[in-house]
Design a protein around this motif. Structure first.
Motif, PDB file in Angstrom:
ATOM      1  N   SER A 263       0.844  -1.200   0.000  1.00  0.00           N
ATOM      2  CA  SER A 263       0.000   0.000   0.000  1.00  0.00           C
ATOM      3  C   SER A 263       0.876   1.245   0.000  1.00  0.00           C
ATOM      4  CB  SER A 263      -0.884   0.046   1.245  1.00  0.00           C
ATOM      5  OG  SER A 263      -1.767  -1.048   1.277  1.00  0.00           O
ATOM      6  N   ASP A 265       1.863   4.628   1.561  1.00  0.00           N
ATOM      7  CA  ASP A 265       1.777   5.139   2.934  1.00  0.00           C
ATOM      8  C   ASP A 265       1.100   6.514   2.956  1.00  0.00           C
ATOM      9  OD1 ASP A 265       2.112   5.771   5.576  1.00  0.00           O
ATOM     10  OD2 ASP A 265       4.228   6.306   5.386  1.00  0.00           O
ATOM     11  N   SER A 267      -0.106   7.601   6.033  1.00  0.00           N
ATOM     12  CA  SER A 267      -0.346   7.761   7.467  1.00  0.00           C
ATOM     13  C   SER A 267      -0.377   9.246   7.822  1.00  0.00           C
ATOM     14  CB  SER A 267       0.711   7.010   8.282  1.00  0.00           C
ATOM     15  OG  SER A 267       1.985   7.320   7.811  1.00  0.00           O
ATOM     16  N   THR A 287      -2.703   3.053   2.679  1.00  0.00           N
ATOM     17  CA  THR A 287      -2.860   2.556   4.045  1.00  0.00           C
ATOM     18  C   THR A 287      -4.140   3.072   4.708  1.00  0.00           C
ATOM     19  OG1 THR A 287      -1.473   4.379   4.808  1.00  0.00           O
ATOM     20  CG2 THR A 287      -0.387   2.245   4.467  1.00  0.00           C
ATOM     21  N   VAL A 291      -5.208  -0.656   6.006  1.00  0.00           N
ATOM     22  CA  VAL A 291      -5.022  -1.017   7.417  1.00  0.00           C
ATOM     23  C   VAL A 291      -6.367  -1.273   8.109  1.00  0.00           C
ATOM     24  CG1 VAL A 291      -4.118  -0.270   9.650  1.00  0.00           C
ATOM     25  CG2 VAL A 291      -2.719   0.005   7.576  1.00  0.00           C
ATOM     26  N   SER A 318       4.660  -1.012   2.952  1.00  0.00           N
ATOM     27  CA  SER A 318       4.191   0.250   2.364  1.00  0.00           C
ATOM     28  C   SER A 318       5.319   0.918   1.601  1.00  0.00           C
ATOM     29  CB  SER A 318       3.638   1.185   3.444  1.00  0.00           C
ATOM     30  OG  SER A 318       4.675   1.662   4.264  1.00  0.00           O
TER      31      SER A 318
END
Lengths: 472, 102
Positions: A263, A265, A267, A287, A291, A318
């Motif tokens: 994936s 990232d 975040s 993500t 996630v 990631s």
């Protein structure tokens, strides 16, 4: 049309879904946490060869598997001697509407037609909308697509705007919404009003449609090279791609092949935030979706999700947005393939992961997707700059999603970040056990232990440690 | 419908902010949920008017007229300087290794 209140519609959710799918989910339940997963999958009654026949009739499947010799040479230049696996890519852009999503939509359309529905509703901002729209045309069904497209300033994400255009090209009615999870509410209203089939991404039809992808890879690699692929890299969002591909590989005799989810990232960005919505350059395979879907697969539009990535995924990594743009450019410039972002997400990870394997190993990136206006690096980076994102060359590890995109200066800067599988498994267990009010390992019955061990893919002996960790 | 009918885009306020789901981040909770959808205009109207349309599926909807025959606005953007040199760098990197391209 009338817009009933949010709470009123949500209270009818189960009833609307039952009519829109014709799957009896309560029948699958075997107690407070256990359900019969294989029984769910068997609701799609076709074996893999029958699915292939259906897909051929919908202009789907049998896509080329290409070796990428120049990218492989590049990887070997940055690997230790003897390392650098051969990289292959499955050119899924060759399916009817330009992505692997046609595999899911074709079986779904076939089933909707067979069950007597007049049309399909798809809730998706991704390629799946175009796939359902295209397959609806072939099956002679109506089609409504509901997308999340623009922020409160009315600014649309370029990639989703393009997907909306493509759906309209196939004659679908396209609902383009502002940011928010109430896309589900709008879809329920439309399902109720139209009496169409819910072309959910998470039914056994949708996930079984992907099994042919893994099966084709497994069969072709074994036949031509005499051994299964060492690893297959799968761009991971909702979990269907991992689940279906892995199941297909197993059916082709490739149980030892490592299934690696990849994936982008993102975040730090909130997926339901009006502000953050247009500050990401990837609309799926990131993500922000993968996630939560990994640790809580049943929080979807159906009561039991056929996509259960923790059952099949060996590893989850990631990559950064800048790395994917860099590798997208490398694919065009070294291999002459101009393709969209989804497959290039796992291709970015392949460049890093191929370094870990010996030269005679084969690793497969299992999808490409079409590219075009809006869903191209120039489109996304132009848009990112307009939205105030800083774009530069440098060390991609220093990038901050929503603030900066750093495109590598050298192939050796392409890396991966491993997400901790153990911690994801414990988060899954924490949710399931919490929902059932289970507070200690000793409360688990034998069938529950077996089920949970399958769900998180551990030997029964490894389960107590994970469960205890998750309850702490 | 005939060829003189106008293909338009309307905007519908689906949920005002106070009626949205409780589970939203602060910024999203302060704005309305809006839908945009296209169809054939029923009657005559100007941009900004409340109008009725018939969608491609034949559904009749009411909303604010946003645009008449709206263009598809997603483009390829501009060439991106940060990407332009990547191909040449990679080819040179391979050639430096005495590893000439076929």
């Amino acid at each position: 049309m009338n817009w009933p209140s949010f709470t009123e519609v949500m209270s009818r959710r189960d009833e609307v879904m039952r009519r829109a799918l014709d799957i009896n989910y309560p029948d699958l339940e075997l107690g407070r946490i256990v359900f019969d997963y294989e029984k769910l999958m068997s609701i799609c009654k076709y074996d893999i060869h029958e699915i292939m026949e259906i897909q051929r009739s919908f202009k789907v499947s049998n896509t080329p598997l290409y070796e990428l010799p120049n990218l492989t040479r590049l990887v070997r230049r940055i690997s230790e001697p003897g390392k650098g696996a051969r990289i292959f890519i499955k050119d899924e852009a060759c399916n009817a509407s330009g992505s692997f999503k046609d595999r899911r939509a074709s079986v779904t359309a076939h089933e909707a037609k067979k069950r007597g529905y007049k049309g399909m509703v798809a809730m998706t901002s991704g390629n799946y909308g175009a796939a359902v729209a295209a397959q609806a045309r072939m099956a002679g069904l109506g089609c409504i697509v509901v997308q999340e497209v623009f922020d409160s300033m009315g600014i649309g994400q370029p990639e989703i705007l393009e997907k909306g255009r493509k759906c309209e090209a196939y004659g679908a009615e396209v609902w383009q919404l502002s940011v928010g999870p109430e896309l589900f509410y709008v879809s329920l209203v439309l399902l109720e009003e139209s009496r169409y089939f819910n072309a959910s991404l998470y039914t056994p039809f949708s996930v079984s449609g992907i099994e042919t992808l893994g099966f084709e890879i497994g069969e072709e690699v074994i036949k031509k090279y005499g051994k299964p692929p060492a690893a297959v890299l799968v761009t991971h969002a909702g979990g269907g791609n991992i689940t279906g591909t892995a199941r297909g590989l197993i059916k082709a005799g490739c149980s030892e092949t490592q299934i690696i989810g990849v994936s982008v990232d993102l975040s730090g960005l909130h997926m339901a935030s009006d502000h953050d919505f247009n500050r990401k350059s990837f609309t799926t395979g990131h993500t922000g979706f993968s996630v939560p879907f990994t640790v809580n697969p049943d929080r979807v539009d159906v009561s039991r999700n056929a996509a259960r990535p923790l059952r099949y995924m060996d590893r989850f990594v990631s990559v950064t947005q800048g790395e994917v743009f860099y590798v997208t450019e490398a694919l065009v410039q070294l291999e002459g393939l101009e393709r969209g972002p989804a497959g290039n997400t796992s291709l970015a990870a392949a460049v890093a992961i191929a370094k870990e394997y010996p030269e005679d190993a084969i690793i497969v990136v299992q999808e490409t997707e079409y590219t075009g206006a809006g869903k191209h690096p120039t489109a996304q980076l132009t848009f990112a700059k307009q939205m105030g994102i800083e774009v530069s060359r440098g060390n991609p590890l220093e990038s901050i999603p929503g603030k900066s995109i750093i495109i590598p200066q050298h192939p050796s800067q392409i890396g991966i970040k491993d997400l901790e599988m153990k911690s994801l498994k414990m988060r899954y267990l924490n949710t399931v056990l919490g929902n059932a009010g289970i507070k200690s390992y000793d409360e688990l019955k034998v069938d529950e232990e077996v089920y949970l061990a399958n769900e998180v893919r551990v030997n029964p002996g490894g389960l107590p440690e994970l469960v205890k960790g998750s309850l702490n | 419908m005939d060829q003189n009918d106008k293909w338009v885009e309307i905007e519908i306020m689906v949920l005002p902010c106070e009626s949205r789901t409780a589970k939203l981040p602060l910024d999203t909770s302060q704005v309305d949920l809006i839908a945009r959808i296209k169809g054939f205009l029923l009657g005559e109207a100007n941009v900004g008017d409340l109008v009725k349309i018939k969608t491609i599926s034949g559904r009749e909807l009411e909303g604010k007229l946003l645009a008449i025959n709206p263009a598809y606005k997603a483009t390829f953007g501009s060439p991106v300087p940060e990407l332009i040199m990547i191909g040449r760098e990679l080819r040179e990197f391979l050639e430096d290794a005495g590893d000439k391209q076929p």
